[in-house]
Design an enzyme around this catalytic site. Structure first.
Site, PDB file in Angstrom:
ATOM      1  CD  GLU A  41      -3.008  -1.138   2.231  1.00 34.95           C
ATOM      2  OE1 GLU A  41      -2.964  -0.211   3.067  1.00 34.95           O
ATOM      3  OE2 GLU A  41      -3.895  -2.017   2.241  1.00 34.95           O
ATOM      4  CD  GLU A 101      -2.814  -6.739   3.902  1.00 36.93           C
ATOM      5  OE1 GLU A 101      -3.725  -6.000   4.353  1.00 36.93           O
ATOM      6  OE2 GLU A 101      -1.612  -6.479   4.029  1.00 36.93           O
TER       7      GLU A 101
END
Length: 255
Positions: free
Chosen positions: A48, A183
């Site tokens: 991220e 995820e």
């Protein structure tokens, strides 16, 4: 099934890995000694990382160096990076998804790297965050319990979020790039809609859906390779999520 793992490269390490010798040392320290006993499926170089942050400039070089070190040892581990949904805009309807103006120049060279190495793009897909930020979204739609499709043909929020990333890839000419969901999870406490019951429902339905072979409207008839996030989503709550999710590990749910 043997447990397969995604190994994250620590954010503070990324700059040093732009040096090829440091990348070789990293692989020798963290991968090679464990390669006989641990099935590393992917190495995520950055998790991220947003395009306007200082470390973004190091990602592609670090990926390249790690890949070279991996390849020289004849490992079959794929090197990628994990993005999140904040890099996508116009995500509804999903077919309109595009990378943000900041994200596109950052992600395009990374996409080229992934395509040339036969690696997937890793994406963290959290319907919980979308629901928590906009509670006009029906909870059932986020938990895979909605009956029937909505007005754009989607039965659950997970598929809609995933397909908006596929649409963004198509928009930059990467329609053949696979996405692996690196995820996904639902918290058992600490926010709107966060409960043990909802978390249990989400995980059970996600596992069923991802392994069903139904795929998404944009990628029908395919299993969705998905890894469960093994900690509570709130950073200040470190309790283990329900189900037998190992603390701090991502567990694969597709074969």
């Amino acid at each position: 099934h043997e447990i397969e793992l995604i190994m994250d490269v620590a954010k503070e390490t990324l700059q040093s890995l732009t040096d090829s010798n440091a990348a070789t040392d990293w692989v020798n320290k963290y991968v090679t000694p464990y390669s006989q006993d641990v099935n590393f499926k992917y190495i995520a170089v950055g998790n991220e990382i947003h395009p306007n942050t200082n470390v973004a400039q190091y990602i592609l070089s670090a990926m390249t160096n790690i890949q070279n070190a991996i390849s020289s040892r004849k490992f079959t581990i794929k090197v990628s990076t994990a993005i999140d949904s904040t890099l996508i805009t116009n995500s509804y309807p999903p077919n309109d998804g595009v990378f943000t103006s900041d994200a596109e120049p950052y992600i395009k060279p990374i996409i080229n790297f992934l395509v040339s190495n036969g690696a997937p793009l890793l994406a963290n897909v959290y319907p919980y965050f979308a629901y928590a930020n906009d509670q006009s979204i029906p909870l059932a739609y986020a938990l895979f319990t909605q009956q029937g499709n909505n007005d754009v043909g989607y039965q659950n929020l997970f598929d809609a979020m995933l397909d908006s990333i596929y649409a963004a890839l198509e928009n930059v000419g990467a329609s053949n790039l696979q996405i692996v969901v690196s995820e996904s999870g639902w918290p058992s406490e600490g926010g709107a809609g966060a409960s043990i019951d909802n978390a249990g429902t989400y995980y059970a339905n996600l596992i069923r859906h991802a392994s069903s072979g139904d795929g998404t409207p944009k990628r029908p008839g395919e299993s969705i390779e998905t890894y469960l996030f093994g900690r509570c989503l709130s950073e200040n709550q470190k309790q283990v999520l329900i189900l037998s999710v190992i603390f701090g590990l991502s567990l694969p749910i597709s074969s």
